[in-house]
Design a protein around this motif. Structure first.
Motif, short mmCIF file in Angstrom:
data_model
loop_
_atom_site.label_atom_id
_atom_site.label_comp_id
_atom_site.label_asym_id
_atom_site.label_seq_id
_atom_site.Cartn_x
_atom_site.Cartn_y
_atom_site.Cartn_z
N LYS A 26 -7.91 7.34 -8.36
CA LYS A 26 -7.73 5.58 -8.93
C LYS A 26 -9.31 5.28 -8.24
O LYS A 26 -9.33 4.05 -8.88
N ALA A 27 -9.09 5.91 -6.99
CA ALA A 27 -10.21 5.11 -6.02
C ALA A 27 -12.01 5.53 -6.28
O ALA A 27 -12.84 4.58 -6.13
N TYR A 72 0.96 -1.08 -0.12
CA TYR A 72 -0.20 0.16 0.04
C TYR A 72 1.19 1.30 -0.21
O TYR A 72 2.36 1.08 0.64
N TYR A 110 -1.68 11.45 -3.10
CA TYR A 110 -3.38 11.47 -2.57
C TYR A 110 -4.21 11.82 -3.83
O TYR A 110 -5.32 11.60 -3.93
N MET A 156 -4.42 8.81 -6.04
CA MET A 156 -4.99 7.99 -5.61
C MET A 156 -6.69 8.07 -5.12
O MET A 156 -7.44 6.85 -5.76
N VAL A 157 -7.19 9.08 -4.92
CA VAL A 157 -8.58 9.98 -5.24
C VAL A 157 -8.61 9.04 -6.10
O VAL A 157 -10.60 8.84 -6.85
N LEU A 184 -13.53 8.55 -6.62
CA LEU A 184 -13.92 9.31 -5.42
C LEU A 184 -13.80 10.72 -5.58
O LEU A 184 -14.44 11.37 -5.23
#
Length: 112
Positions: free
Chosen positions: A106-107, A34, A100, A103-104, A109
């Motif tokens: 890719k998720a 992670y 980040y 990451m958002v 969100l």
């Protein structure tokens, strides 16, 4: 930490990317595949703040972090304390914002 010390809680992973001397057998997020994460405390001033003001604040924070009472208070968290000057913190903040945000995204969100 009181719950960990009492045995009520168990540390199952460390959010950073470096192993801990306090918890040598606990894997890091990085070791588990992670992205590492860190709790960051910082101070940000307005854009264009004069360098002499930035330097004065930086020196004051660095001096405060070397104070015995501050060290004692921070030690209760059993986390590494890493001081960054203005340039170092700015570089980290730019990296973290991009990291980040990715990451958002890719998720799934982000804003739709």
């Amino acid at each position: 930490m009181p719950q960990v010390d009492s045995g009520d809680f168990r540390v199952i992973a460390l959010i950073g990317d470096q192993p801990s001397k306090l918890f040598p057998d606990v894997p890091t997020f990085k070791q588990l595949g992670y992205p590492p994460y860190a709790m960051v405390l910082g101070s940000i001033g307005p854009a264009g703040m004069p360098k002499d003001v930035t330097d004065k604040l930086c020196d004051a924070f660095k001096k405060a972090l070397s104070d015995a009472q501050i060290q004692k208070s921070l030690a209760q968290w059993k986390a590494p304390v890493i001081f960054e000057d203005s340039a170092g913190y700015t570089a980290w903040a730019k990296w973290a914002t991009a990291h980040y945000a990715d990451m958002v995204k890719k998720a799934g969100l982000g804003k739709k």
